[in-house]
Motif scaffolding. Structure first.
Motif, PDB file in Angstrom:
ATOM      1  N   TYR A 176      -0.785  16.397 -36.059  1.00 31.83           N
ATOM      2  CA  TYR A 176      -0.347  17.225 -37.186  1.00 31.83           C
ATOM      3  C   TYR A 176      -1.530  17.424 -38.128  1.00 31.83           C
ATOM      4  O   TYR A 176      -2.273  16.473 -38.419  1.00 31.83           O
ATOM      5  CB  TYR A 176       0.791  16.561 -37.968  1.00 31.83           C
ATOM      6  N   GLU A 177      -1.692  18.638 -38.614  1.00 31.04           N
ATOM      7  CA  GLU A 177      -2.687  18.905 -39.648  1.00 31.04           C
ATOM      8  C   GLU A 177      -2.172  18.314 -40.962  1.00 31.04           C
ATOM      9  O   GLU A 177      -1.026  18.535 -41.347  1.00 31.04           O
ATOM     10  CB  GLU A 177      -2.905  20.408 -39.797  1.00 31.04           C
ATOM     11  N   ILE A 178      -3.005  17.553 -41.638  1.00 35.52           N
ATOM     12  CA  ILE A 178      -2.613  16.987 -42.931  1.00 35.52           C
ATOM     13  C   ILE A 178      -2.658  18.089 -43.981  1.00 35.52           C
ATOM     14  O   ILE A 178      -3.658  18.821 -44.091  1.00 35.52           O
ATOM     15  CB  ILE A 178      -3.558  15.834 -43.339  1.00 35.52           C
ATOM     16  N   ASN A 179      -1.580  18.234 -44.736  1.00 36.83           N
ATOM     17  CA  ASN A 179      -1.528  19.263 -45.774  1.00 36.83           C
ATOM     18  C   ASN A 179      -1.001  18.668 -47.080  1.00 36.83           C
ATOM     19  O   ASN A 179      -0.663  17.491 -47.164  1.00 36.83           O
ATOM     20  CB  ASN A 179      -0.676  20.460 -45.319  1.00 36.83           C
ATOM     21  N   ASP A 180      -0.918  19.517 -48.110  1.00 34.42           N
ATOM     22  CA  ASP A 180      -0.445  19.058 -49.425  1.00 34.42           C
ATOM     23  C   ASP A 180       0.966  18.492 -49.348  1.00 34.42           C
ATOM     24  O   ASP A 180       1.306  17.543 -50.068  1.00 34.42           O
ATOM     25  CB  ASP A 180      -0.453  20.223 -50.424  1.00 34.42           C
ATOM     26  N   VAL A 181       1.809  19.098 -48.499  1.00 33.75           N
ATOM     27  CA  VAL A 181       3.203  18.673 -48.395  1.00 33.75           C
ATOM     28  C   VAL A 181       3.272  17.244 -47.854  1.00 33.75           C
ATOM     29  O   VAL A 181       4.042  16.407 -48.342  1.00 33.75           O
ATOM     30  CB  VAL A 181       4.001  19.641 -47.498  1.00 33.75           C
ATOM     31  N   MET A 182       2.460  16.945 -46.850  1.00 30.07           N
ATOM     32  CA  MET A 182       2.449  15.605 -46.274  1.00 30.07           C
ATOM     33  C   MET A 182       1.968  14.577 -47.294  1.00 30.07           C
ATOM     34  O   MET A 182       2.571  13.502 -47.446  1.00 30.07           O
ATOM     35  CB  MET A 182       1.541  15.555 -45.036  1.00 30.07           C
TER      36      MET A 182
END
Length: 359
Positions: A87-93
């Motif tokens: 999974y790409e790490i994003n702000d939501v994570m």
């Protein structure tokens, strides 16, 4: 083209970082954290600045020596159910791990650190891979007995799935062709059933055997009574009873199984009894997963740091060897597993998913 990959793994008593060129490790450093040192940080979120500083120092020095990186990959924390893979790490994570997740786990801060390192050093991608919330349970394995509380999968998926792939190769089959029962024996102990390329059943470290640092599955009514007596009012305090203050540490003040084995060698019968009980519980839960496939498994795999212990593994094998051949793959191999997962994504062999959370 050679891909340069930064790897980050935050454990309960360590912060590990490494640099890989494709699948070759060229640099690794482990920062160890004693329990006494970590007492200054009551909750995992309190440790974030300290671990962030260590990771930043390592990344800065590695960038000066090796130049820019193509990706950074971190161990995934306790997130809502995930597919296996990356999974790409994003702000939501990051927001979920910092502000929504109520469970304490050392890996929770890894994605947050990796996301900041990506921004600061201009790294194109930041991933988690085979996070501990990977959930591919069959419907029958999801039924808990409480209608509005289905079972979920929270395990040491990263090492177990990578080891299952390795075992499949060793016996000349593809991972999708095999049925494996895999037990990760570490500070926490979890298990998984691998069937037709999916992890279809699990035993989490909160429901299975006790371990060096976990209480494991407990008699629920007795646990409630115990928590009432101890007047544990904060959720994180309650979870610390189950994770960190129990298992071998609760009995002997150490989570180092080697020290417990020295106690046994010196004639400590209480240590022998507790250690044998841990082996028995491990064997019982392995046998329980065997029931999910009616005993038809290609192999039972023992991995993780405790798999180095001949005393422990021989006791386990003596109890479950009748089910299937037992294969030993000692060690956690998490850094290598993370690097190889990121490499497969960078080479286009797999695709990274985008994390979403709707509340």
């Amino acid at each position: 083209m050679t891909y340069k990959i930064m790897v980050l793994n935050t454990g309960s008593t360590s912060t590990k970082m490494a640099v890989y060129f494709d699948d070759k490790k060229v640099l690794q450093k482990e920062f160890e954290h004693t329990k006494e040192f970590l007492e200054k940080y009551p909750y995992m979120s309190d440790q974030l600045p300290m671990r962030q500083e260590l990771a930043d120092e390592f990344t800065r020095e590695a960038s000066e020596e090796y130049g820019g990186f193509d990706a950074i990959v971190a161990r995934g924390g306790i997130l809502p159910p995930l597919h296996a893979g990356g999974y790409e790490i994003n702000d939501v994570m990051v927001d979920y791990l910092l502000n929504v997740c109520a469970e304490e786990h050392a890996s929770n801060v890894a994605a947050c650190i990796a996301f900041e390192l990506r921004r600061k050093y201009g790294i194109p991608h930041a991933y988690i891979y085979d996070g501990i919330s990977t959930d591919e349970l069959e419907p029958v394995a999801r039924v808990s007995g409480i209608p509005d509380m289905p079972r979920v999968s929270v395990t040491h998926c990263l090492n177990m799935r990578a080891t299952a792939h390795r075992a499949a190769s060793d016996i000349g089959k593809s991972y999708a062709e095999c049925t494996f029962i895999v037990a990760h024996l570490g500070g926490g102990i979890s298990m998984s059933l691998h069937k037709n390329g999916l992890i279809t059943d699990v035993v989490g470290d909160d429901e299975g055997p006790f371990s060096p640092e976990r209480a494991g599955g407990q008699q629920v009514i007795q646990l409630i009574k115990y928590l009432v007596r101890k007047n544990k009012t904060d959720m994180r305090d309650k979870l610390r009873v189950m994770r960190g203050d129990s298992g071998l540490f609760g009995y002997f003040g150490t989570s180092d199984a080697r020290r417990v084995e020295k106690m046994i060698a010196a004639g400590d019968e209480r240590a022998r009894l507790v250690y044998e009980a841990m082996a028995l519980q491990i064997a019982k839960y392995i046998a329980g997963l065997a029931a999910s496939v009616r005993g038809r498994a290609d192999a039972i795999i023992l991995t993780g740091g405790l798999a180095h212990s001949k005393l422990l593994t021989e006791e386990i094998i003596s109890r479950i060897g009748f089910i299937a051949p037992v294969r030993l793959y000692p060690g956690e191999n998490e850094m290598e597993s993370l690097a190889h997962g990121a490499l497969r994504i960078l080479k286009g062999e797999e695709s990274a998913r985008s994390f979403r959370y709707d509340g």
